[in-house]
Design a protein around this motif. Structure first.
Motif, PDB file in Angstrom:
ATOM      1  N   GLU A 246       8.614  40.521 -33.307  1.00  0.00           N
ATOM      2  CA  GLU A 246       8.133  41.803 -33.249  1.00  0.00           C
ATOM      3  C   GLU A 246       8.864  41.877 -35.196  1.00  0.00           C
ATOM      4  N   ASN A 247      10.101  41.938 -35.484  1.00  0.00           N
ATOM      5  CA  ASN A 247       9.968  41.399 -36.924  1.00  0.00           C
ATOM      6  C   ASN A 247      10.317  41.336 -37.648  1.00  0.00           C
ATOM      7  N   ILE A 248       9.488  39.507 -37.236  1.00  0.00           N
ATOM      8  CA  ILE A 248       8.819  38.699 -38.188  1.00  0.00           C
ATOM      9  C   ILE A 248       7.745  38.195 -38.465  1.00  0.00           C
ATOM     10  N   ARG A 249       7.062  39.974 -37.412  1.00  0.00           N
ATOM     11  CA  ARG A 249       4.856  38.932 -37.456  1.00  0.00           C
ATOM     12  C   ARG A 249       4.754  39.137 -38.490  1.00  0.00           C
ATOM     13  N   PHE A 250       4.912  39.903 -39.174  1.00  0.00           N
ATOM     14  CA  PHE A 250       3.608  39.632 -40.876  1.00  0.00           C
ATOM     15  C   PHE A 250       3.923  38.729 -41.511  1.00  0.00           C
ATOM     16  N   TRP A 251       5.729  37.705 -41.516  1.00  0.00           N
ATOM     17  CA  TRP A 251       5.508  36.352 -41.810  1.00  0.00           C
ATOM     18  C   TRP A 251       5.391  35.555 -41.337  1.00  0.00           C
ATOM     19  N   SER A 252       5.131  35.631 -39.556  1.00  0.00           N
ATOM     20  CA  SER A 252       3.975  34.549 -39.242  1.00  0.00           C
ATOM     21  C   SER A 252       2.798  34.893 -39.113  1.00  0.00           C
ATOM     22  N   LEU A 253       2.325  36.073 -39.214  1.00  0.00           N
ATOM     23  CA  LEU A 253       0.996  36.291 -39.693  1.00  0.00           C
ATOM     24  C   LEU A 253       0.753  35.385 -40.932  1.00  0.00           C
ATOM     25  N   SER A 254       1.132  36.287 -41.991  1.00  0.00           N
ATOM     26  CA  SER A 254       0.697  35.134 -43.168  1.00  0.00           C
ATOM     27  C   SER A 254       0.536  33.585 -43.099  1.00  0.00           C
ATOM     28  N   LEU A 255       2.080  32.911 -42.363  1.00  0.00           N
ATOM     29  CA  LEU A 255       1.543  31.751 -42.042  1.00  0.00           C
ATOM     30  C   LEU A 255       0.524  31.404 -41.835  1.00  0.00           C
ATOM     31  N   ALA A 256       0.120  31.451 -40.257  1.00  0.00           N
ATOM     32  CA  ALA A 256      -1.080  31.340 -39.545  1.00  0.00           C
ATOM     33  C   ALA A 256      -2.217  31.343 -40.462  1.00  0.00           C
ATOM     34  N   LEU A 257      -1.724  32.709 -41.351  1.00  0.00           N
ATOM     35  CA  LEU A 257      -3.617  33.207 -41.757  1.00  0.00           C
ATOM     36  C   LEU A 257      -3.682  31.965 -42.998  1.00  0.00           C
ATOM     37  N   ILE A 258      -2.448  31.787 -43.466  1.00  0.00           N
ATOM     38  CA  ILE A 258      -2.995  30.220 -44.501  1.00  0.00           C
ATOM     39  C   ILE A 258      -3.004  29.351 -43.968  1.00  0.00           C
ATOM     40  N   LEU A 259      -2.597  28.767 -43.177  1.00  0.00           N
ATOM     41  CA  LEU A 259      -3.132  27.210 -42.637  1.00  0.00           C
ATOM     42  C   LEU A 259      -4.749  27.808 -41.967  1.00  0.00           C
ATOM     43  N   TYR A 260      -4.684  28.548 -41.392  1.00  0.00           N
ATOM     44  CA  TYR A 260      -6.169  28.874 -41.246  1.00  0.00           C
ATOM     45  C   TYR A 260      -7.216  28.659 -41.884  1.00  0.00           C
ATOM     46  N   ALA A 261      -6.663  29.494 -42.763  1.00  0.00           N
ATOM     47  CA  ALA A 261      -7.594  29.388 -44.111  1.00  0.00           C
ATOM     48  C   ALA A 261      -7.680  27.417 -44.933  1.00  0.00           C
ATOM     49  N   ILE A 262      -6.652  26.810 -45.034  1.00  0.00           N
ATOM     50  CA  ILE A 262      -6.421  25.851 -44.943  1.00  0.00           C
ATOM     51  C   ILE A 262      -7.065  24.396 -44.327  1.00  0.00           C
ATOM     52  N   ALA A 263      -7.673  25.024 -42.972  1.00  0.00           N
ATOM     53  CA  ALA A 263      -8.518  24.241 -41.770  1.00  0.00           C
ATOM     54  C   ALA A 263      -9.382  24.926 -41.369  1.00  0.00           C
ATOM     55  N   LEU A 264     -10.339  26.029 -42.384  1.00  0.00           N
ATOM     56  CA  LEU A 264     -11.556  26.424 -42.583  1.00  0.00           C
ATOM     57  C   LEU A 264     -12.326  25.254 -43.187  1.00  0.00           C
ATOM     58  N   ILE A 265     -11.224  25.931 -44.534  1.00  0.00           N
ATOM     59  CA  ILE A 265     -12.137  24.922 -45.717  1.00  0.00           C
ATOM     60  C   ILE A 265     -11.585  23.685 -45.706  1.00  0.00           C
ATOM     61  N   LYS A 266     -10.875  22.381 -45.170  1.00  0.00           N
ATOM     62  CA  LYS A 266     -11.276  21.922 -44.700  1.00  0.00           C
ATOM     63  C   LYS A 266     -11.978  21.661 -43.778  1.00  0.00           C
ATOM     64  N   TYR A 267     -13.192  21.969 -42.423  1.00  0.00           N
ATOM     65  CA  TYR A 267     -13.586  21.235 -41.777  1.00  0.00           C
ATOM     66  C   TYR A 267     -14.778  21.566 -42.098  1.00  0.00           C
ATOM     67  N   ASN A 268     -14.933  22.975 -43.075  1.00  0.00           N
ATOM     68  CA  ASN A 268     -16.038  23.149 -43.146  1.00  0.00           C
ATOM     69  C   ASN A 268     -16.764  22.497 -44.523  1.00  0.00           C
TER      70      ASN A 268
END
Length: 390
Positions: A246-268
Motif C-alpha cells: 500500500e505504501n509503495i503503490r504509486f511507485w508501482s503504478l508509475s513503473l507499470a504505466l511506463i512499461l505499459y506505454a512502451i508496450a503500446l508503442i512497440k505493439y502499435n
C-alpha cells in the motif's frame, strides 16, 4: 505455536479474487473480437480491445495464482495433512474432471462446427467423436480437452507438490526465517524490485516466456505460476508486506504505466522498437502491475459486504461455466449482424446472466452438482453465511 495472526482475513484479496475471475469473462469475450487464436471468431479485429487486453494479459493469471496461494497457506494452518489432501481432491480434481467430460465439451464442438470440420449434431459429436483422443488440423485443442480448466489442474498439482513447503513455514524455524524475510522486504522499494530476481533468472535461463497450457511441457508457465503461488503462500505469513504494498503503490503504478506505454508503442508502431525484447518487456510488466493492484486494493478494498460474500461463494462455478456459456451464445450472436460493440456487450452480459441462472436455478439445487462445481453443500453454505453475517 500460535498462527492466529496469520489467519486474519485480508478482504482486499477476496475482492481481487472475485474481480479477477469476473474480468476473465470480459477478457475471453474479447478473444472473439481480435485476431488472436480462439475457439470462436467473430470476424472483427478491434485494436482498442487489443490494447486493453495487452495491459492485462501478462499478469491476470499470476494474480489468480497469488490469491490462490494465500488461500492454500491459510488452509494448511487449519487442517491436518489428510484433510487438506482430500479437500484438494474434492475441490481441484473432481470439478475439472467433470468439466472435461461434460462442461467443456461444447467448446470444441462449436469451434469445429464454425470451421466446417464436423456436421451439426452435438449428441453424435459427444458420444462418437469427443472421447476419441484426436486433434484435427485447425483446432486449438485436441479432444477431449480441459481448455480453461488448465488453471485448476495446475493449481491442484502445485498444492500437492508444495506440501513440504507448507510444513516448513508452519514450523518454528520457518516462521523465524519468514519474519527475517519480511523485515528485509519491507524496507525501501525492495518489494517492487526483489521478485524480479527470480522472474529474470528464469527468463534468461529459458530465453522465452511462452505458455502452452500443456502440463507436460509448459515449463515457463509451470515455473512462473508455481513461483507466484509460493509468493502468495509466503506473503500471507508476512502481514507487514501488505502494508508495504500500500505504501509503495504509486511507485508501482508509475513503473507499470511506463512499461505499459512502451508496450503500446512497440505493439502499435509499424516499425517496432527492435532494441526492446517483447518477451522481456512482458516479464517486467508482470510484477509491476501485480504490485500496483495489490497496493491500491489494500488501500480501497479492505472491507467485506454481502456482495463480496455472495460472489466469493459462487466464483468457482462461475469460472467453470463461463467459457462454455460464452462460446455457445457467441456462436449464434456473431451471426446476427450487429456491430462489434453490441455483439461484445451481448455476449459478455449474456454470459454473466446465463451462468448465474444455471448456478442458482440448477447447480445449487443439487448436492451432487454442488460437488462437481466446487460448491459447499447446502447445509455448509447456510452455516457459512450465518457465520459471515454475524
Amino acid at each position: 505455536m500460535n498462527l492466529e495472526k496469520y489467519n486474519k482475513r485480508q478482504y482486499f484479496l477476496d475482492w481481487l479474487r472475485v474481480l479477477a475471475f469476473a474480468y476473465l469473462i470480459f477478457y475471453h469475450t474479447g478473444m472473439m473480437f481480435v485476431e488472436w487464436p480462439f475457439h470462436i471468431e467473430s470476424g472483427h479485429d478491434s485494436q482498442f480491445l487489443k490494447s486493453v487486453m495487452l495491459l492485462t494479459a501478462t499478469w491476470r493469471l499470476d494474480l489468480l495464482f497469488l490469491v490462490s496461494g494465500v488461500a492454500v497457506s491459510v488452509m494448511m494452518t487449519n487442517m491436518s495433512l489428510g484433510k487438506f489432501c482430500w479437500q484438494r481432491v474434492v475441490k481441484l480434481f473432481i470439478p475439472p474432471l467433470f468439466a472435461i467430460i461434460v462442461v467443456v465439451a461444447p467448446q470444441p464442438y462449436f469451434e469445429a462446427l464454425q470451421n466446417g470440420l464436423i456436421e451439426p449434431g452435438y449428441w453424435q459429436f459427444w458420444t462418437e467423436q469427443y472421447f476419441h483422443f484426436t486433434w484435427l488440423e485447425g483446432m486449438i485443442t485436441p479432444w477431449p480437452t480441459y481448455t480453461h480448466m488448465w488453471y485448476v489442474l495446475y493449481l491442484f498439482c502445485f498444492t500437492l507438490i508444495l506440501i513440504p513447503l507448507f510444513y516448513f513455514i508452519n514450523s518454528e524455524s520457518g516462521i523465524r526465517i519468514l519474519h527475517e524475510l519480511e523485515d528485509w522486504l519491507t524496507k525501501g522499494l525492495r518489494l517492487l524490485w526483489a521478485p524480479y530476481i527470480i522472474y529474470l533468472s528464469e527468463y534468461f535461463y529459458l530465453g522465452h516466456n511462452e505458455v502452452s497450457h500443456n502440463i507436460f511441457d509448459d515449463w515457463h508457465a509451470l515455473f512462473i505460476f508455481a513461483y507466484i503461488l509460493i509468493i502468495g503462500v509466503l506473503f500471507v505469513r508476512m502481514p507487514k508486506v501488505w502494508v508495504r504494498f500500500e505504501n509503495i503503490r504509486f511507485w508501482s503504478l508509475s513503473l507499470a504505466l511506463i512499461l505499459y506505454a512502451i508496450a503500446l508503442i512497440k505493439y502499435n508502431l509499424e516499425t517496432p522498437l527492435d532494441f526492446i525484447n517483447w518477451d522481456l518487456l512482458e516479464v517486467l510488466l508482470k510484477w509491476s502491475w501485480i504490485a500496483a493492484i495489490i497496493g491500491f486494493a489494500k488501500r480501497y478494498l479492505n472491507f467485506t459486504n454481502n456482495t463480496l460474500r455472495y460472489f466469493g461463494s459462487i466464483v468457482y462455478p462461475l469460472y467453470i461455466l463461463h467459457q462454455t456459456v460464452m462460446i455457445v451464445i457467441g456462436y449464434y450472436i456473431i451471426d446476427w449482424g450487429f456491430s462489434a460493440l453490441i455483439e461484445y456487450i451481448m455476449i459478455a452480459l449474456g454470459t454473466f446472466a446465463i451462468s448465474l441462472i444455471l448456478i442458482e436455478g440448477i447447480i445449487k439445487q443439487s448436492n451432487i452438482l454442488r460437488i462437481f462445481f466446487g460448491l459447499k453443500s447446502k447445509k455448509n453454505e447456510h452455516a457459512y453465511f450465518q457465520k459471515a453475517s454475524s
